[in-house]
Write a protein that holds these residues in place. Structure first.
Motif, mmCIF file in Angstrom:
data_model
loop_
_atom_site.group_PDB
_atom_site.id
_atom_site.type_symbol
_atom_site.label_atom_id
_atom_site.label_comp_id
_atom_site.label_asym_id
_atom_site.label_seq_id
_atom_site.Cartn_x
_atom_site.Cartn_y
_atom_site.Cartn_z
ATOM 1 N N UNK A 226 0.829 -1.209 0.000
ATOM 2 C CA UNK A 226 0.000 0.000 0.000
ATOM 3 C C UNK A 226 0.863 1.257 0.000
ATOM 4 N N UNK A 227 2.056 1.182 0.611
ATOM 5 C CA UNK A 227 2.959 2.332 0.572
ATOM 6 C C UNK A 227 3.429 2.595 -0.864
ATOM 7 N N UNK A 228 3.740 1.533 -1.602
ATOM 8 C CA UNK A 228 4.127 1.693 -3.007
ATOM 9 C C UNK A 228 2.977 2.276 -3.824
ATOM 10 N N UNK A 229 1.754 1.816 -3.547
ATOM 11 C CA UNK A 229 0.589 2.370 -4.226
ATOM 12 C C UNK A 229 0.444 3.853 -3.934
ATOM 13 N N UNK A 230 0.670 4.242 -2.661
ATOM 14 C CA UNK A 230 0.590 5.651 -2.300
ATOM 15 C C UNK A 230 1.656 6.491 -2.977
ATOM 16 N N UNK A 231 2.865 5.955 -3.108
ATOM 17 C CA UNK A 231 3.942 6.673 -3.796
ATOM 18 C C UNK A 231 3.577 6.923 -5.251
ATOM 19 N N UNK A 232 3.020 5.921 -5.913
ATOM 20 C CA UNK A 232 2.612 6.083 -7.313
ATOM 21 C C UNK A 232 1.505 7.123 -7.419
ATOM 22 N N UNK A 233 0.518 7.031 -6.524
ATOM 23 C CA UNK A 233 -0.641 7.926 -6.562
ATOM 24 C C UNK A 233 -0.221 9.385 -6.403
ATOM 25 N N UNK A 234 0.543 9.695 -5.340
ATOM 26 C CA UNK A 234 0.961 11.076 -5.114
ATOM 27 C C UNK A 234 1.962 11.528 -6.166
ATOM 28 N N UNK A 235 2.877 10.645 -6.543
ATOM 29 C CA UNK A 235 3.867 11.011 -7.540
ATOM 30 C C UNK A 235 3.262 11.303 -8.897
ATOM 31 N N UNK A 236 2.200 10.581 -9.240
ATOM 32 C CA UNK A 236 1.549 10.787 -10.522
ATOM 33 C C UNK A 236 0.669 12.033 -10.518
ATOM 34 N N UNK A 350 -5.313 1.696 10.206
ATOM 35 C CA UNK A 350 -4.515 2.841 10.618
ATOM 36 C C UNK A 350 -3.126 2.781 10.020
ATOM 37 N N UNK A 351 -2.487 1.611 10.115
ATOM 38 C CA UNK A 351 -1.178 1.439 9.490
ATOM 39 C C UNK A 351 -1.277 1.556 7.969
ATOM 40 N N UNK A 352 -2.368 1.039 7.407
ATOM 41 C CA UNK A 352 -2.537 1.101 5.959
ATOM 42 C C UNK A 352 -2.504 2.540 5.465
ATOM 43 N N UNK A 353 -3.269 3.414 6.109
ATOM 44 C CA UNK A 353 -3.328 4.790 5.621
ATOM 45 C C UNK A 353 -2.176 5.646 6.110
ATOM 46 N N UNK A 383 7.995 6.125 -11.846
ATOM 47 C CA UNK A 383 6.665 5.700 -11.428
ATOM 48 C C UNK A 383 6.337 4.307 -11.966
ATOM 49 N N UNK A 384 6.760 4.028 -13.174
ATOM 50 C CA UNK A 384 6.548 2.687 -13.722
ATOM 51 C C UNK A 384 7.281 1.643 -12.891
ATOM 52 N N UNK A 385 8.506 1.974 -12.464
ATOM 53 C CA UNK A 385 9.264 1.057 -11.629
ATOM 54 C C UNK A 385 8.580 0.798 -10.292
ATOM 55 N N UNK A 386 8.016 1.854 -9.688
ATOM 56 C CA UNK A 386 7.299 1.702 -8.421
ATOM 57 C C UNK A 386 6.095 0.777 -8.601
ATOM 58 N N UNK A 387 5.344 0.991 -9.686
ATOM 59 C CA UNK A 387 4.176 0.144 -9.942
ATOM 60 C C UNK A 387 4.584 -1.311 -10.164
ATOM 61 N N UNK A 388 5.698 -1.540 -10.860
ATOM 62 C CA UNK A 388 6.148 -2.909 -11.097
ATOM 63 C C UNK A 388 6.587 -3.580 -9.798
ATOM 64 N N UNK A 389 7.211 -2.816 -8.910
ATOM 65 C CA UNK A 389 7.555 -3.365 -7.601
ATOM 66 C C UNK A 389 6.290 -3.810 -6.863
ATOM 67 N N UNK A 390 5.262 -2.957 -6.913
ATOM 68 C CA UNK A 390 3.998 -3.320 -6.282
ATOM 69 C C UNK A 390 3.371 -4.542 -6.912
ATOM 70 N N UNK A 391 3.437 -4.639 -8.242
ATOM 71 C CA UNK A 391 2.870 -5.803 -8.929
ATOM 72 C C UNK A 391 3.605 -7.081 -8.533
#
Length: 409
Positions: A226-236, A350-353, A383-391
Protein backbone atom coordinates in the motif's frame (compact mmCIF):
# COMPACT_ATOMS: atom_id res chain seq x y z
CA UNK A 1 -27.71 -5.81 0.43
CA UNK A 2 -29.53 -6.22 3.74
CA UNK A 3 -30.69 -3.29 5.87
CA UNK A 4 -27.53 -3.21 7.96
CA UNK A 5 -25.32 -3.18 4.86
CA UNK A 6 -27.32 -0.31 3.41
CA UNK A 7 -27.05 1.71 6.62
CA UNK A 8 -23.30 1.18 6.71
CA UNK A 9 -22.92 2.09 3.04
CA UNK A 10 -24.86 5.34 3.43
CA UNK A 11 -22.82 6.31 6.49
CA UNK A 12 -19.43 5.64 4.93
CA UNK A 13 -20.38 7.18 1.58
CA UNK A 14 -21.29 10.46 3.26
CA UNK A 15 -18.13 10.41 5.37
CA UNK A 16 -15.79 9.47 2.53
CA UNK A 17 -17.27 11.99 0.11
CA UNK A 18 -16.96 14.86 2.59
CA UNK A 19 -13.39 13.96 3.60
CA UNK A 20 -12.18 14.26 0.02
CA UNK A 21 -14.39 17.26 -0.73
CA UNK A 22 -12.56 19.20 1.98
CA UNK A 23 -9.17 17.75 1.09
CA UNK A 24 -9.36 18.94 -2.52
CA UNK A 25 -11.09 22.26 -1.76
CA UNK A 26 -8.03 23.52 0.10
CA UNK A 27 -5.89 24.13 -3.03
CA UNK A 28 -8.75 26.20 -4.48
CA UNK A 29 -8.82 28.34 -1.34
CA UNK A 30 -5.06 28.82 -1.62
CA UNK A 31 -5.50 30.98 -4.73
CA UNK A 32 -7.50 33.45 -2.62
CA UNK A 33 -5.25 33.24 0.44
CA UNK A 34 -2.14 34.15 -1.55
CA UNK A 35 -3.77 37.37 -2.70
CA UNK A 36 -5.54 38.41 0.51
CA UNK A 37 -3.49 37.22 3.47
CA UNK A 38 -0.16 38.76 2.47
CA UNK A 39 1.68 35.48 2.96
CA UNK A 40 4.40 33.95 0.82
CA UNK A 41 3.93 30.73 -1.10
CA UNK A 42 6.53 29.04 1.10
CA UNK A 43 4.77 30.01 4.33
CA UNK A 44 1.35 29.04 3.03
CA UNK A 45 2.71 25.80 1.68
CA UNK A 46 4.09 25.01 5.13
CA UNK A 47 0.70 25.61 6.76
CA UNK A 48 -1.16 23.53 4.20
CA UNK A 49 1.48 20.81 4.34
CA UNK A 50 1.11 20.59 8.11
CA UNK A 51 -2.62 19.96 7.75
CA UNK A 52 -2.08 17.31 5.10
CA UNK A 53 0.62 15.69 7.21
CA UNK A 54 -1.81 15.28 10.10
CA UNK A 55 -4.31 13.83 7.62
CA UNK A 56 -1.91 10.94 7.08
CA UNK A 57 -0.14 10.72 10.44
CA UNK A 58 -3.38 10.57 12.42
CA UNK A 59 -4.53 7.41 10.65
CA UNK A 60 -2.66 5.12 13.06
CA UNK A 61 -4.12 6.58 16.28
CA UNK A 62 -7.43 6.72 14.43
CA UNK A 63 -7.26 2.97 13.90
CA UNK A 64 -6.51 2.40 17.57
CA UNK A 65 -9.47 4.57 18.56
CA UNK A 66 -11.73 2.70 16.13
CA UNK A 67 -10.83 -0.60 17.78
CA UNK A 68 -11.47 0.86 21.23
CA UNK A 69 -14.57 3.04 20.81
CA UNK A 70 -16.18 1.67 17.65
CA UNK A 71 -16.20 3.02 14.12
CA UNK A 72 -19.61 4.68 14.09
CA UNK A 73 -18.87 7.08 16.92
CA UNK A 74 -15.47 7.87 15.46
CA UNK A 75 -16.97 8.69 12.06
CA UNK A 76 -19.47 11.02 13.73
CA UNK A 77 -16.62 12.74 15.59
CA UNK A 78 -14.66 13.03 12.33
CA UNK A 79 -17.59 14.72 10.57
CA UNK A 80 -18.18 17.11 13.47
CA UNK A 81 -14.47 17.96 13.61
CA UNK A 82 -14.20 18.66 9.89
CA UNK A 83 -17.33 20.81 9.87
CA UNK A 84 -16.12 22.72 12.92
CA UNK A 85 -12.70 23.24 11.32
CA UNK A 86 -14.25 24.84 8.23
CA UNK A 87 -16.47 27.04 10.40
CA UNK A 88 -13.30 28.12 12.19
CA UNK A 89 -11.69 28.77 8.83
CA UNK A 90 -14.49 31.16 7.90
CA UNK A 91 -14.82 32.85 11.28
CA UNK A 92 -11.08 33.41 11.85
CA UNK A 93 -9.87 34.28 8.35
CA UNK A 94 -6.42 35.60 9.31
CA UNK A 95 -3.27 33.63 8.71
CA UNK A 96 -3.27 32.18 12.23
CA UNK A 97 -6.91 31.24 11.91
CA UNK A 98 -6.20 29.51 8.61
CA UNK A 99 -3.31 27.60 10.17
CA UNK A 100 -5.36 26.49 13.18
CA UNK A 101 -8.29 25.46 10.98
CA UNK A 102 -6.12 23.38 8.66
CA UNK A 103 -4.50 21.58 11.57
CA UNK A 104 -7.92 20.91 13.09
CA UNK A 105 -9.20 19.60 9.75
CA UNK A 106 -6.19 17.31 9.28
CA UNK A 107 -6.53 15.84 12.77
CA UNK A 108 -10.28 15.26 12.39
CA UNK A 109 -10.12 13.87 8.85
CA UNK A 110 -7.27 11.49 9.63
CA UNK A 111 -9.47 9.10 11.62
CA UNK A 112 -12.00 8.54 8.84
CA UNK A 113 -10.28 5.91 6.67
CA UNK A 114 -9.37 3.43 9.43
CA UNK A 115 -12.80 3.87 11.03
CA UNK A 116 -14.82 3.69 7.80
CA UNK A 117 -12.93 0.75 6.34
CA UNK A 118 -12.96 -1.12 9.65
CA UNK A 119 -16.76 -0.67 9.76
CA UNK A 120 -17.14 -2.06 6.23
CA UNK A 121 -14.83 -5.01 6.82
CA UNK A 122 -16.51 -6.15 10.05
CA UNK A 123 -20.10 -4.97 9.52
CA UNK A 124 -20.99 -5.34 5.83
CA UNK A 125 -21.95 -8.81 4.55
CA UNK A 126 -21.33 -7.74 0.95
CA UNK A 127 -17.96 -6.17 1.62
CA UNK A 128 -16.85 -5.80 -1.98
CA UNK A 129 -20.01 -3.98 -3.03
CA UNK A 130 -19.79 -1.74 0.05
CA UNK A 131 -16.16 -0.93 -0.82
CA UNK A 132 -17.23 -0.08 -4.36
CA UNK A 133 -19.89 2.41 -3.25
CA UNK A 134 -17.50 3.77 -0.62
CA UNK A 135 -14.90 4.41 -3.31
CA UNK A 136 -17.41 6.02 -5.64
CA UNK A 137 -18.42 8.49 -2.93
CA UNK A 138 -14.76 9.34 -2.36
CA UNK A 139 -14.26 10.04 -6.05
CA UNK A 140 -17.36 12.21 -6.15
CA UNK A 141 -15.74 14.28 -3.41
CA UNK A 142 -12.37 14.29 -5.18
CA UNK A 143 -13.87 15.53 -8.45
CA UNK A 144 -16.78 17.56 -7.08
CA UNK A 145 -15.13 19.29 -4.11
CA UNK A 146 -12.83 21.58 -6.12
CA UNK A 147 -15.59 22.29 -8.65
CA UNK A 148 -18.13 23.20 -5.96
CA UNK A 149 -15.62 25.42 -4.17
CA UNK A 150 -14.64 27.22 -7.36
CA UNK A 151 -18.29 27.84 -8.29
CA UNK A 152 -19.16 29.16 -4.83
CA UNK A 153 -16.20 31.54 -4.96
CA UNK A 154 -17.79 33.16 -8.00
CA UNK A 155 -20.61 34.43 -5.77
CA UNK A 156 -19.21 34.64 -2.22
CA UNK A 157 -15.95 35.58 -0.52
CA UNK A 158 -13.81 32.71 0.70
CA UNK A 159 -14.71 32.95 4.43
CA UNK A 160 -18.40 32.62 3.53
CA UNK A 161 -17.65 29.67 1.26
CA UNK A 162 -15.71 27.96 4.06
CA UNK A 163 -18.70 28.33 6.40
CA UNK A 164 -21.10 27.02 3.76
CA UNK A 165 -18.89 24.01 3.17
CA UNK A 166 -18.67 23.28 6.88
CA UNK A 167 -22.41 23.04 7.47
CA UNK A 168 -23.07 19.72 5.64
CA UNK A 169 -20.52 17.89 7.79
CA UNK A 170 -22.16 19.11 10.99
CA UNK A 171 -25.53 17.87 9.76
CA UNK A 172 -23.98 14.57 8.69
CA UNK A 173 -22.41 14.13 12.14
CA UNK A 174 -25.82 14.39 13.79
CA UNK A 175 -27.22 11.86 11.31
CA UNK A 176 -24.30 9.47 11.91
CA UNK A 177 -25.06 9.35 15.63
CA UNK A 178 -28.69 8.46 14.96
CA UNK A 179 -27.92 5.73 12.42
CA UNK A 180 -28.41 2.16 13.67
CA UNK A 181 -25.71 -0.26 12.51
CA UNK A 182 -24.31 -3.59 13.69
CA UNK A 183 -20.53 -3.19 13.50
CA UNK A 184 -19.79 -6.94 13.80
CA UNK A 185 -22.47 -8.38 11.52
CA UNK A 186 -19.91 -9.69 9.00
CA UNK A 187 -17.79 -11.68 11.48
CA UNK A 188 -18.66 -14.99 13.08
CA UNK A 189 -20.04 -14.85 16.65
CA UNK A 190 -16.86 -16.16 18.24
CA UNK A 191 -14.75 -13.53 16.48
CA UNK A 192 -17.25 -10.83 17.46
CA UNK A 193 -16.96 -11.86 21.13
CA UNK A 194 -13.18 -11.78 20.89
CA UNK A 195 -13.37 -8.35 19.27
CA UNK A 196 -15.52 -6.95 22.06
CA UNK A 197 -13.31 -8.50 24.73
CA UNK A 198 -9.98 -7.60 23.18
CA UNK A 199 -7.86 -5.08 25.09
CA UNK A 200 -7.75 -2.45 22.36
CA UNK A 201 -6.45 0.07 24.83
CA UNK A 202 -3.80 -1.60 26.90
CA UNK A 203 -1.23 1.12 26.75
CA UNK A 204 1.91 1.35 24.68
CA UNK A 205 3.09 -2.15 25.56
CA UNK A 206 -0.19 -3.67 24.33
CA UNK A 207 -0.03 -1.57 21.15
CA UNK A 208 3.54 -2.69 20.57
CA UNK A 209 2.60 -6.33 21.08
CA UNK A 210 -0.40 -6.09 18.74
CA UNK A 211 1.65 -4.26 16.11
CA UNK A 212 4.50 -6.75 16.34
CA UNK A 213 2.08 -9.65 15.89
CA UNK A 214 0.44 -7.87 12.96
CA UNK A 215 3.72 -7.22 11.14
CA UNK A 216 4.99 -10.73 11.84
CA UNK A 217 2.28 -11.96 9.46
CA UNK A 218 1.64 -11.37 5.78
CA UNK A 219 0.38 -7.90 6.66
CA UNK A 220 3.98 -6.68 6.55
CA UNK A 221 4.01 -7.32 2.81
CA UNK A 222 0.60 -5.69 2.42
CA UNK A 223 1.89 -2.59 4.22
CA UNK A 224 4.78 -2.25 1.79
CA UNK A 225 2.36 -2.80 -1.06
CA UNK A 226 0.00 0.00 0.00
CA UNK A 227 2.96 2.33 0.57
CA UNK A 228 4.13 1.69 -3.01
CA UNK A 229 0.59 2.37 -4.23
CA UNK A 230 0.59 5.65 -2.30
CA UNK A 231 3.94 6.67 -3.80
CA UNK A 232 2.61 6.08 -7.31
CA UNK A 233 -0.64 7.93 -6.56
CA UNK A 234 0.96 11.08 -5.11
CA UNK A 235 3.87 11.01 -7.54
CA UNK A 236 1.55 10.79 -10.52
CA UNK A 237 -1.16 13.26 -9.51
CA UNK A 238 0.78 16.01 -7.73
CA UNK A 239 2.40 17.51 -10.83
CA UNK A 240 0.12 16.10 -13.51
CA UNK A 241 -1.84 19.38 -14.02
CA UNK A 242 1.47 21.16 -14.64
CA UNK A 243 2.57 18.44 -17.04
CA UNK A 244 -0.68 18.76 -18.97
CA UNK A 245 -0.15 22.51 -19.45
CA UNK A 246 0.74 24.21 -21.67
CA UNK A 247 1.99 21.28 -23.78
CA UNK A 248 1.81 17.50 -23.58
CA UNK A 249 3.93 16.12 -26.38
CA UNK A 250 2.81 18.10 -29.44
CA UNK A 251 -0.70 18.74 -28.14
CA UNK A 252 -1.25 22.47 -27.54
CA UNK A 253 -3.24 22.99 -24.37
CA UNK A 254 -3.93 26.06 -22.27
CA UNK A 255 -4.11 26.04 -18.48
CA UNK A 256 -7.90 25.78 -18.28
CA UNK A 257 -8.04 22.86 -20.71
CA UNK A 258 -5.32 21.05 -18.77
CA UNK A 259 -7.30 21.40 -15.57
CA UNK A 260 -10.41 20.06 -17.29
CA UNK A 261 -8.51 16.96 -18.41
CA UNK A 262 -7.19 16.53 -14.88
CA UNK A 263 -10.68 16.85 -13.35
CA UNK A 264 -12.06 14.45 -15.94
CA UNK A 265 -9.35 11.94 -15.12
CA UNK A 266 -10.39 12.04 -11.45
CA UNK A 267 -14.05 11.64 -12.42
CA UNK A 268 -13.26 8.52 -14.46
CA UNK A 269 -11.94 7.07 -11.21
CA UNK A 270 -15.56 6.65 -10.07
CA UNK A 271 -15.93 3.78 -12.51
CA UNK A 272 -12.56 2.40 -11.44
CA UNK A 273 -13.55 2.41 -7.78
CA UNK A 274 -16.78 0.56 -8.51
CA UNK A 275 -15.07 -2.01 -10.71
CA UNK A 276 -12.32 -2.60 -8.17
CA UNK A 277 -14.87 -3.04 -5.41
CA UNK A 278 -16.82 -5.64 -7.37
CA UNK A 279 -13.60 -7.48 -8.25
CA UNK A 280 -12.61 -7.54 -4.58
CA UNK A 281 -15.60 -9.82 -3.89
CA UNK A 282 -13.70 -12.58 -5.66
CA UNK A 283 -10.98 -14.67 -4.08
CA UNK A 284 -7.38 -13.82 -4.78
CA UNK A 285 -7.49 -10.02 -4.71
CA UNK A 286 -3.69 -10.06 -4.84
CA UNK A 287 -3.70 -11.45 -8.39
CA UNK A 288 -6.14 -8.80 -9.60
CA UNK A 289 -4.12 -6.13 -7.84
CA UNK A 290 -0.92 -7.37 -9.49
CA UNK A 291 -2.58 -7.10 -12.91
CA UNK A 292 -3.89 -3.58 -12.22
CA UNK A 293 -0.47 -2.38 -11.03
CA UNK A 294 1.18 -3.89 -14.10
CA UNK A 295 -1.24 -1.95 -16.29
CA UNK A 296 -0.41 1.24 -14.34
CA UNK A 297 3.28 0.62 -14.98
CA UNK A 298 2.52 0.34 -18.69
CA UNK A 299 0.45 3.51 -18.58
CA UNK A 300 3.37 5.40 -16.99
CA UNK A 301 5.73 4.21 -19.72
CA UNK A 302 3.26 5.01 -22.52
CA UNK A 303 1.74 8.24 -21.22
CA UNK A 304 4.06 10.82 -22.79
CA UNK A 305 4.52 9.03 -26.16
CA UNK A 306 0.77 8.40 -26.51
CA UNK A 307 -0.16 11.92 -25.39
CA UNK A 308 2.09 13.28 -28.13
CA UNK A 309 -0.01 11.61 -30.82
CA UNK A 310 -2.89 14.06 -30.52
CA UNK A 311 -5.81 15.19 -28.41
CA UNK A 312 -7.81 11.99 -28.82
CA UNK A 313 -4.83 9.88 -27.77
CA UNK A 314 -4.19 12.13 -24.77
CA UNK A 315 -7.79 11.76 -23.62
CA UNK A 316 -7.69 7.99 -24.13
CA UNK A 317 -4.52 7.44 -22.09
CA UNK A 318 -5.88 9.77 -19.39
CA UNK A 319 -9.06 7.68 -19.15
CA UNK A 320 -7.01 4.50 -18.74
CA UNK A 321 -4.85 6.14 -16.08
CA UNK A 322 -7.80 7.49 -14.12
CA UNK A 323 -9.65 4.18 -14.27
CA UNK A 324 -6.84 1.91 -13.10
CA UNK A 325 -5.42 4.43 -10.62
CA UNK A 326 -8.62 4.00 -8.61
CA UNK A 327 -9.27 0.32 -9.37
CA UNK A 328 -6.41 -0.57 -7.03
CA UNK A 329 -7.82 1.19 -3.95
CA UNK A 330 -10.73 -1.15 -3.06
CA UNK A 331 -8.51 -4.09 -4.02
CA UNK A 332 -5.81 -3.27 -1.48
CA UNK A 333 -8.46 -2.34 1.09
CA UNK A 334 -9.97 -5.81 0.72
CA UNK A 335 -6.52 -7.40 0.82
CA UNK A 336 -5.83 -5.75 4.19
CA UNK A 337 -9.01 -7.34 5.55
CA UNK A 338 -7.88 -10.78 4.36
CA UNK A 339 -4.58 -10.53 6.22
CA UNK A 340 -5.83 -9.21 9.57
CA UNK A 341 -8.17 -10.44 12.33
CA UNK A 342 -11.37 -8.52 13.16
CA UNK A 343 -10.10 -7.32 16.55
CA UNK A 344 -7.13 -5.56 14.90
CA UNK A 345 -8.94 -4.28 11.83
CA UNK A 346 -8.95 -0.63 12.93
CA UNK A 347 -5.26 -0.81 13.82
CA UNK A 348 -4.45 -2.46 10.50
CA UNK A 349 -6.26 0.23 8.51
CA UNK A 350 -4.52 2.84 10.62
CA UNK A 351 -1.18 1.44 9.49
CA UNK A 352 -2.54 1.10 5.96
CA UNK A 353 -3.33 4.79 5.62
CA UNK A 354 -0.17 5.77 7.42
CA UNK A 355 1.48 4.00 4.49
CA UNK A 356 -0.84 5.37 1.78
CA UNK A 357 -0.94 9.01 2.93
CA UNK A 358 2.16 9.22 5.12
CA UNK A 359 4.80 7.26 3.22
CA UNK A 360 2.92 7.95 0.00
CA UNK A 361 3.27 11.71 0.55
CA UNK A 362 6.96 11.27 -0.24
CA UNK A 363 5.84 10.67 -3.83
CA UNK A 364 5.20 14.38 -4.21
CA UNK A 365 8.73 15.26 -3.09
CA UNK A 366 10.16 12.50 -5.27
CA UNK A 367 8.24 13.75 -8.30
CA UNK A 368 9.37 17.34 -7.76
CA UNK A 369 13.02 16.35 -7.40
CA UNK A 370 13.01 14.12 -10.48
CA UNK A 371 11.24 16.75 -12.56
CA UNK A 372 13.74 19.41 -11.53
CA UNK A 373 16.76 17.23 -12.20
CA UNK A 374 15.79 15.21 -15.26
CA UNK A 375 12.30 16.09 -16.49
CA UNK A 376 9.05 14.21 -17.16
CA UNK A 377 10.38 11.14 -19.03
CA UNK A 378 12.45 9.99 -16.07
CA UNK A 379 9.60 10.73 -13.66
CA UNK A 380 7.22 8.48 -15.56
CA UNK A 381 9.93 5.82 -15.73
CA UNK A 382 10.42 5.96 -11.95
CA UNK A 383 6.67 5.70 -11.43
CA UNK A 384 6.55 2.69 -13.72
CA UNK A 385 9.26 1.06 -11.63
CA UNK A 386 7.30 1.70 -8.42
CA UNK A 387 4.18 0.14 -9.94
CA UNK A 388 6.15 -2.91 -11.10
CA UNK A 389 7.56 -3.37 -7.60
CA UNK A 390 4.00 -3.32 -6.28
CA UNK A 391 2.87 -5.80 -8.93
CA UNK A 392 5.71 -8.17 -8.06
CA UNK A 393 4.91 -7.96 -4.36
CA UNK A 394 1.22 -8.62 -5.08
CA UNK A 395 2.19 -11.72 -7.04
CA UNK A 396 4.39 -12.93 -4.18
CA UNK A 397 1.55 -12.44 -1.71
CA UNK A 398 -0.79 -14.37 -4.00
CA UNK A 399 1.57 -17.36 -3.92
CA UNK A 400 1.58 -17.50 -0.13
CA UNK A 401 -1.90 -16.13 0.66
CA UNK A 402 -3.13 -17.52 3.99
CA UNK A 403 -6.62 -18.75 4.64
CA UNK A 404 -8.73 -16.31 6.73
CA UNK A 405 -8.55 -18.49 9.84
CA UNK A 406 -4.75 -18.40 9.80
CA UNK A 407 -4.65 -14.61 10.26
CA UNK A 408 -2.89 -13.44 13.45
CA UNK A 409 -4.98 -13.04 16.58
Amino acid sequence: MNANDRSIVVLVMVGHGLVHTYELSIPIFMTAWLGELGVSEAALGTLVGAGYFLFGAGALPGGILADRFGSQRLIAACLAGMGGAFLLLGLLPGIWGVGAALLAWGAAASVYHPAGLSLISTGAQQRGRALAWHGIAGNVGIAGGPLATALLLLFFDWPSVAILLGLPALGAAAGALRTSVDETAAVDPQSAEETEASPAAGGFSALWARSRTLFASGFAGVFVLVALSGLYYRGMLTFLPDLLTPLVGNVPMDVAAGRYVYAGLLAVGIGGQYTGGRLSDREGTERTLALALTILAGVAVAFLPVAGLGTAALLAISVVLGFFLFVVQPLYQATVAEYTPPDARGLSYGYTYLGVFGVGALGAALAGAVLQIAGPPLLFGVLAGIALLGAGLSGWLALRRPQPESAPS
